[in-house]
Write an enzyme that holds these catalytic residues in place. Structure first.
Site, PDB file in Angstrom:
ATOM      1  N   LYS A  91       0.835  -1.200   0.000  1.00  0.00           N
ATOM      2  CA  LYS A  91       0.000   0.000   0.000  1.00  0.00           C
ATOM      3  C   LYS A  91       0.873   1.256   0.000  1.00  0.00           C
ATOM      4  CE  LYS A  91      -3.427   2.779   0.394  1.00  0.00           C
ATOM      5  NZ  LYS A  91      -4.223   3.020  -0.838  1.00  0.00           N
ATOM      6  N   GLY A  92       0.459   2.281  -0.697  1.00  0.00           N
ATOM      7  CA  GLY A  92       1.182   3.549  -0.761  1.00  0.00           C
ATOM      8  C   GLY A  92       1.509   4.080   0.635  1.00  0.00           C
ATOM      9  N   LEU A 107      -5.191   7.260   0.053  1.00  0.00           N
ATOM     10  CA  LEU A 107      -3.890   6.860   0.580  1.00  0.00           C
ATOM     11  C   LEU A 107      -3.853   6.630   2.082  1.00  0.00           C
ATOM     12  CD1 LEU A 107      -1.452   8.897  -1.648  1.00  0.00           C
ATOM     13  CD2 LEU A 107      -1.535   6.432  -1.361  1.00  0.00           C
ATOM     14  N   ASN A 130       4.777   6.934  -6.433  1.00  0.00           N
ATOM     15  CA  ASN A 130       3.421   7.257  -6.870  1.00  0.00           C
ATOM     16  C   ASN A 130       3.317   8.758  -7.090  1.00  0.00           C
ATOM     17  OD1 ASN A 130       0.699   7.593  -7.221  1.00  0.00           O
ATOM     18  ND2 ASN A 130       0.085   6.650  -5.294  1.00  0.00           N
ATOM     19  N   CYS A 188      -1.606   9.618  -7.786  1.00  0.00           N
ATOM     20  CA  CYS A 188      -2.813   9.264  -7.033  1.00  0.00           C
ATOM     21  C   CYS A 188      -3.876  10.332  -7.212  1.00  0.00           C
ATOM     22  CB  CYS A 188      -2.523   9.094  -5.545  1.00  0.00           C
ATOM     23  SG  CYS A 188      -4.019   8.595  -4.655  1.00  0.00           S
ATOM     24  N   LYS A 210       5.516   5.526 -11.117  1.00  0.00           N
ATOM     25  CA  LYS A 210       4.177   5.098 -11.556  1.00  0.00           C
ATOM     26  C   LYS A 210       3.441   6.285 -12.159  1.00  0.00           C
ATOM     27  CE  LYS A 210       0.213   2.484  -9.863  1.00  0.00           C
ATOM     28  NZ  LYS A 210      -0.241   1.661  -8.727  1.00  0.00           N
ATOM     29  N   GLY A 240      -9.747  -1.829 -12.848  1.00  0.00           N
ATOM     30  CA  GLY A 240     -10.448  -3.056 -13.232  1.00  0.00           C
ATOM     31  C   GLY A 240     -10.535  -3.215 -14.738  1.00  0.00           C
ATOM     32  N   THR A 293      -6.974  -4.784  -9.010  1.00  0.00           N
ATOM     33  CA  THR A 293      -8.369  -5.066  -8.683  1.00  0.00           C
ATOM     34  C   THR A 293      -8.719  -6.554  -8.740  1.00  0.00           C
ATOM     35  OG1 THR A 293      -8.935  -2.871  -9.494  1.00  0.00           O
ATOM     36  CG2 THR A 293     -10.731  -4.462  -9.366  1.00  0.00           C
TER      37      THR A 293
END
Ligand SMILES: Cc1cc2nc3c(=O)[nH]c(=O)nc-3n(C[C@H](O)[C@H](O)[C@H](O)COP(=O)(O)OP(=O)(O)OC[C@H]3O[C@@H](n4cnc5c(N)ncnc54)[C@H](O)[C@@H]3O)c2cc1C
Ligand SMILES: Cc1cc2nc3c(=O)[nH]c(=O)nc-3n(C[C@H](O)[C@H](O)[C@H](O)COP(=O)(O)OP(=O)(O)OC[C@H]3O[C@@H](n4cnc5c(N)ncnc54)[C@H](O)[C@@H]3O)c2cc1C
Ligand SMILES: Cc1cc2nc3c(=O)[nH]c(=O)nc-3n(C[C@H](O)[C@H](O)[C@H](O)COP(=O)(O)O)c2cc1C
Ligand SMILES: Cc1cc2nc3c(=O)[nH]c(=O)nc-3n(C[C@H](O)[C@H](O)[C@H](O)COP(=O)(O)O)c2cc1C
Ligand code: FES
Ligand code: FES
Lengths: 314, 266, 314, 266
Positions: free
Chosen positions: A48-49, A76, A130, A133, A168, A220, A269
C-alpha cells in the site's frame, strides 16, 4: 522433456523470479493473504502507498462498483512509513519475494525523506514512486501530470537511494510519453503504467455522489483497453522496462501487456475478485511458455505483430 | 480463512425477495463463528458484476453446510437468487471477528431489524446450545410479509417480541420502541445487547446502550471491495476518543462495541 | 391529475422536445431504425460524422468488444457532406426531430467549407463539431487536445453559420476544462462531453492487434465513470449547456449525467445493444418526472447534493 | 426488421460444442429468407458480454419457431449454450439481404464448411420445396465428430459429398478438393454455387468460381457491433473494380457475389 521456461525478468537491476507483481493498494501491507496463497511464488509484492506520516484516508464510502470496474477514493490511508517498517514489515521477513514500497509525498522534500528511510531498510528491495494518485488533494496526481515536476520528484528520490526506482504514471494526461521520457531522463529505472483513471458515480435516489470524496479512481477490466494502449505507447518510447497494469484478470490479459511491450505486469483489482489471481497468472504464464516452447518470457515482451503480418511463427 | 469453489445445495425463497441458500464446505463450517461473514462470487467468466458480495453466516446445517439468508437488492443478489442446486460458487471465509460471547453474569438480548436476523440466528443457536439462556429477541420488520424464520426462532426456544412499521404484526412501530419499553420496565436488569440491522436502527440502539451504560455489540456493514483487508475500502469512522481515525469493517469488525463508532458520521 | 412533465431543453437556441439525442456514429445517417422506432419521439438525431469529401474509413476489423465496452476504429467512414444531403437527408424530411450534423475536417478550411454547405441546408438544425476523433491520422483528436486549435476550429465554424454550434470534446487530455473554456470563448453554444477514450486490444493467439488500425476509441458502460466526471467538471466551469454522453444504457444513467450538470444527453453504444434505448430513456425520464412530481426536466440539471447533505428533499 | 423479446423453445447440443436453439416468433419466421441473420441478446441486466451476437437463420419450424445452429467459441455463445427452454431472449431480425434464388436454367450447388451449414440448411429446404432440384451439397468438416444434420439433409433428399480434414469420414481433405473433382469431371455443367464457411474456404471457392466464370454467392462474416447499419463496423473490402471502397456485411450482405469482394484483403 520440455525445458522449464525461464520466467525471470529484471527491473532496474532487481531480478524477479517471474513478472507477476501485486499492485499497490490492492494487496494491503503484503501479509494479509498469507493464509490463502504462497506469497513466495510471486514475482514481487508492492505494498500500500506509504507516506511520511500516517494518513487517515478519505471519509467513506470509499468504494463503488461500476460496469466491469471499481471506483475508489481511499485517499492513501496508510500507517506511515515508520509504522510500516516497525509493525508490518517483520511479518514479511520470511517471504522469499522482493518487497517494493510504493511511496507518496505531499512535497518534494517528503519524497526525499521517505526515500532516505527506505534506503536504510534492507528488506525493501525497490521503490515505486506514486506521482499519480487521484485521491489526495495536495500533490498526488498533480506531480504526475506535468513533465517538469514528474522529473523533479524522480530526481529527489534517485538522489537519496541506491535501490531501483520505479515511477508510476497517471493515465489522466494528454501525452503520457512526454512524461515518461522526462522521468526516464531523471533517472527512473522502470515505469509502472498505469494508475487509475478519474471517475465518479451518482446515486440517483439521493442525488449524491456514490463516493463521499465525489471523485475517485477507476480500475479493473473496464480500463484495460486504455492501459494497454498507454503501455504500448510508452514502451515504444523509452528504453527502461515498463511494468504494465490496469484490468489484468488472468494470464491472457497479462500476455496482452507483455506483447505490447511490458517487461512485467501487476495485478490490482483482480485480487479483490479472486485473491489467487496473481498466483494463477504465474501458473498460466508458465504453462503458456511450456505449451508454446518459449524458453524465456522476455521473448514475449514487445512481440506485437503488424495486423497484416502472417502468423505462422506463433 | 479459506477459499473454496463449492456447490449450492439449496436456494429457496422464504419470503418476498428473501432467500435462504446453502453450500457445502465442511472446513469452513467448522471454522465459522456467529457474526463472521463470507465473500461470495458466482463462478463464471462474466465481469459484471465484478466483485464478490459479503454475507453473514446465518447458520450451519448438518455440520457441513453453510447457510446464508439474503435479500435481493441489486445486481449481485438478483443473480444469486437465480442460481440453483448444483451450481458452482466461490466463497472466501470465514472473515471478520465474530460476536464475543457473554461473560458469566451477562444476560444477552438480541435486537434484529429486517435482514439483521441473518447473523443473529446463528448467534442465538449457539447461545442456546451452549449456555441454555432464557434468550430474548426483539425483531423489527417493515411489514408482516417480511417476517422470516418465526417458527425456527420459536422452536429454538427464543422469546420473541416483534414490531412492524405498518402495524401489520405485533406492535406498530420500530424495534427500538419495544426495546425501550422493555428496558424501562426492567430497569433493574442490565442486559448485554447484540444488534444487527439497518444503520439507523443500530445507531438508535447504540445510543441507548451507551447512555444506559450497557455492553452493546453491533454488526456493521460498509461498501467492501475485498473483505480481506487489502483495499482499505470498508472504513467506518472511529469514535474520536480512540486513536485510530477509521476502523475497517472487514478486519476490525464487522462486530463492534457500540462506543467504538462515531455514530454522528453514519 | 398529475401534470405532464415538461422534458424540453434548449441548446443554443434550438428547442428539443426532450433531452435525449442519438450520438454520432451510432445512429447511421438517421433513418436506419425507421422500422423499429418512432424517430419523431427523439429529442434530436446526430448523424454519422461527415467530412467534405467521402472517406473510406479504416481497414477491418474495426470493432472489438472489451469488458463492458467496445473499441472502434471506424475512421470516420462516411459518404461526404454532399452525398449525405443529396442521398440520405431526404429520408429524414418527414421526421419531426431536429437533425444535427456532426462534422469533421482535415484542416481549418475544411471545417469552414462543410459549415457553409450546411448553412444552406434547411433540414440540418445544428452542427456538432468533432474535434476529438481518435481514429483519423490528420486532424481529428489533435485539434481537440490543444486549447488554441480547439478555439480556432470553433471560430472557423462560427464565422460561417447562424445555426447553433456544439463542440464535441475529447477525454484524452490533462485538463478538459481549459479546452472547454477556450471553445466557449470562441463562441460555441454547447459542448458535448465526451468522445471515446483511446484504447487497444491484442489477440493473444496471433499476437496481433484486434483492430487493424491498432488503436481505437473506447465507448460504452466501461467509460461511464470517466464521462460523468468530465461532465461534472466542465458543467461547473462553463455557462453554455453541456450535453453528456459516455456509456448511458438506461434512464437512470441519463439522470446521473443530468444531476452532475448536463442539460441533455446522448445515447451511443447502447443503441447497438438495444436499438430502442433512446426511446426507452425518453419514457423513463418522463415517468421519473411524473413519479417525483418534477415539472420541468431542467430542475434536475446540476442538482447534485453534497455527500453529507440530508436527502429529505428528493 | 423486427425486435422482439421471446422465449426459447429448445436448446440442445447436437455435437461437441454445437447447439440447435429455437425460439418462437411467428412474425419473424414469416419474414425470414435463407441467408438472412438475427442479432441475439440474452436478456438481463449484466453488461458483459455487451453486444448482441449475429446468427444465421438455420430453419423455420412449425411456421413460428426460428431455429439457429451455433458453435460455442467464446463468451457469448457459451452463455447462450447455458440457456434453457423458457428463458427470455431478445432478437432483432431478419437482417441482411439473403440468398438470391437461382434463375430458371441455373443449377444450384451448395458448399458448406463446418458451421457454414447453418444458413445453407434453410436454403436447401427452400430450394427443394420450391423447385424440386436434384440438389447437390459438398460438406467439409475437420473431423467426423463435427458432422451434424446428416440425417436431416439426407432425408430432405440432398445428394451429399463429405470431406473431413483428418479423413475420419468421407474423403480426406478439404471441401474444395471434392468440389474440384466434381467441377473437373462435370466440366460441361455450369452450376451456380452457394457457399458458406470459414473465410479461407470461401476465398478458395470464390477464386475457383471466378476463374471458371460461375455465379457464386458466399455468406460472409465480420465483426459486428449493431447488425443494423448504424456503426460502420462490419466493413469488408470491395473488389477494386467497384466504386465503393468497402461493403457493409450487415447491410450490403451477408450474401455477396464472389467477384464483389477483394479476396486478397481477407
Ligand atoms: C459484513 C456484511 C455482511 C452482510 N450480510 C448480509 C446478509 O447476511 N444478508 C444480506 O441480505 N445482506 C448482507 N449484507 C449486505 C449485502 O452484502 C448487500 O446487500 C449486497 O452486497 C448487495 O449486492 P447487490 O449486487 O445485490 O447490490 P448492488 O447493486 O451492489 O447495490 C444495491 C444497493 O445496495 C447497496 N449496497 C451494496 N453493497 C452493500 C453493502 N456491502 N452494504 C450495504 N449496502 C450495500 C448499494 O449502495 C445499493 O443501494 C452484508 C454486508 C456486509 C458488509
Ligand atoms: C452474419 C453472421 C452470421 C453468423 N451466423 C452464425 C451461425 O449461424 N452459427 C454460428 O455458430 N455462428 C455464426 N456467426 C458467428 C457468430 O456470430 C460468432 O461465433 C459469435 O458472435 C461469437 O461470439 P462469442 O461471444 O461466443 O465469441 P467472442 O468471445 O466474441 O469471440 C470468440 C472468437 O470468435 C471470433 N468472433 C467473434 N465474433 C465473430 C463474428 N461475428 N464473426 C467471426 N468471428 C467472430 C472472435 O474474433 C474470437 O476469436 C455468424 C456471424 C455473422 C457475422
Ligand atoms: C482500492 C485501491 C487502492 C489503491 N491504492 C494505491 C496506492 O496506494 N498507490 C498506488 O500507486 N496505486 C494505488 N492504486 C492503483 C493500483 O495500484 C493500480 O494502479 C490500479 O488499480 C490499476 O490496476 P488494476 O485495474 O489492475 O486494479 C489503488 C487501486 C485501488 C483499486
Ligand atoms: C462505432 C462508433 C462510431 C463513432 N463515430 C463517431 C463520429 O463519427 N463522430 C463523433 O463525433 N463521434 C463518434 N463516435 C463517438 C460517439 O458519438 C460517442 O461520443 C462515444 O461512443 C461515447 O458514447 P457511448 O459510450 O454512449 O457510445 C463513435 C462511436 C462509436 C462506438
Ligand atoms: S473490504 Fe477491503 S479492506 Fe475491508
Ligand atoms: S454491424 Fe454495424 S453497420 Fe454493420
Amino acid at each position: 522433456m520440455p525445458k522449464t521456461p525461464n520466467l525471470s525478468v529484471e527491473i532496474g537491476g532487481l531480478i524477479l523470479k517471474n513478472p507477476v507483481i501485486t499492485a499497490s493498494g490492492t494487496f494491503g501491507y503484503g501479509n494479509e493473504l498469507n493464509q490463502l496463497i504462497n506469497l513466495s511464488s510471486l514475482g514481487a509484492i508492492i505494498v500500500k502507498g506509504l507516506s511520511l506520516e500516517p494518513m487517515p484516508g478519505n471519509p467513506p464510502p470509499r468504494i463503488v462498483e461500476t460496469p466491469c470496474g471499481i471506483l475508489n477514493s481511499i485517499g492513501l490511508a496508510n500507517v506511515g512509513i515508520k509504522a510500516f517498517i516497525k509493525e508490518k514489515l517483520p511479518a514479511l521477513h520470511k517471504i522469499k519475494t522482493p518487497i517494493i514500497a510504493n511511496i507518496y509525498g505531499h512535497s518534494m522534500s517528503e519524497y526525499a525523506k521517505i526515500t532516505k528511510i527506505i534506503e536504510d531498510t534492507e528488506k525493501i528491495a525497490a521503490l515505486e514512486v506514486n506521482i499519480s494518485c487521484p485521491n489526495v488533494e495536495k500533490g498526488g496526481m498533480a506531480f504526475g501530470t506535468d513533465s517538469y515536476t514528474a522529473a523533479k520528484v524522480t530526481e529527489h528520490v534517485k538522489k537519496n537511494t541506491t535501490k531501483p526506482v520505479i515511477v508510476k504514471l497517471t493515465p489522466n494526461v494528454t501525452d503520457i510519453t512526454s512524461i515518461a521520457v522526462a522521468v526516464e531522463s531523471a533517472g527512473a529505472q522502470a515505469l509502472s503504467v498505469t494508475n487509475t483513471i478519474l471517475g465518479m458515480a451518482v446515486d440517483v435516489p439521493t442525488r449524491k455522489p456514490k463516493l463521499a470524496n465525489i471523485i475517485g479512481g477507476l480500475s479493473g477490466p473496464a480500463i484495460k483497453p486504455l492501459a494497454l494502449y498507454l503501455v504500448y505507447k510508452v514502451a515504444n518510447r523509452v528504453k527502461i522496462p515498463v511494468i504494465g497494469l490496469g484490468g489484468i484478470m488472468n494470464y491472457e490479459d497479462a500476455l496482452e501487456f507483455l506483447i505490447v511491450g511490458a517487461t512485467a505486469i501487476q495485478i490490482g483489482t483482480a485480487t479483490f475478485v479472486n485473491p489467487k489471481t496473481a498466483i494463477e497468472v504465474v501458473d498460466g504464464l508458465h504453462n503458456y511458455c511450456l505449451r508454446k516452447k518459449i524458453h524465456t518470457i522476455n521473448q514475449i515482451t514487445g512481440s506485437l505483430k503488424e495486423y497484416g503480418e502472417s502468423n505462422e511463427k506463433s | 480463512m479459506l477459499q473454496e469453489k463449492t456447490f449450492i445445495t439449496f436456494n429457496r425463497m422464504i419470503a418476498q425477495n428473501i432467500y435462504l441458500m446453502g453450500f457445502r464446505s465442511k472446513k469452513m463450517a467448522l471454522l465459522s463463528k456467529p457474526g463472521q461473514f463470507l465473500m461470495i462470487h458466482l463462478v463464471g467468466t462474466q465481469m459484471d458484476p465484478l466483485l464478490a458480495r459479503p454475507f453473514s453466516v446465518h447458520s450451519i446445517k448438518d455440520n457441513d453446510i453453510l447457510v446464508i439468508l439474503y435479500k435481493t437488492v441489486g445486481k449481485g443478489t438478483s443473480l444469486l437468487s437465480l442460481s440453483k442446486e448444483g451450481d458452482t460458487i466461490s466463497i472466501i471465509g470465514p472473515l471478520g471477528n465474530g460476536f464475543p460471547l457473554p461473560g458469566k453474569n451477562q444476560i444477552p438480548l438480541l435486537v434484529a431489524g429486517g435482514m439483521g436476523i441473518a447473523p443473529l440466528f446463528f448467534l442465538s443457536q449457539l447461545l442456546i446450545n451452549i449456555k441454555k439462556y432464557e434468550l430474548k429477541m426483539f425483531l423489527g420488520f417493515s411489514t408482516s410479509q417480511e417476517i422470516v424464520l418465526f417458527n425456527e426462532l420459536t422452536s429454538l426456544g427464543l422469546d420473541l417480541s416483534i414490531a412492524t412499521n405498518d402495524g401489520s404484526y405485533g406492535k406498530k412501530g420500530l424495534v427500538t420502541d419495544i426495546l425501550d419499553q422493555y428496558l424501562e420496565k426492567k430497569s433493574s436488569i442490565k442486559p448485554m445487547i447484540y444488534a444487527c440491522g439497518p444503520v439507523d436502527m443500530l445507531k438508535e440502539v447504540s445510543l441507548r446502550a451507551i447512555s444506559l451504560n450497557l455492553t452493546c455489540y453491533v454488526s456493521l456493514e460498509s461498501q467492501m471491495a475485498c473483505g480481506l483487508g487489502l483495499c482499505q475500502g470498508c472504513a467506518i469512522k472511529a469514535n474520536n476518543t480512540t486513536n485510530k481515525p477509521y476502523y475497517y469493517v472487514c478486519q476490525d469488525g464487522p462486530i463492534f462495541l457500540a462506543e467504538m463508532i462515531d455514530w454522528g458520521s453514519l
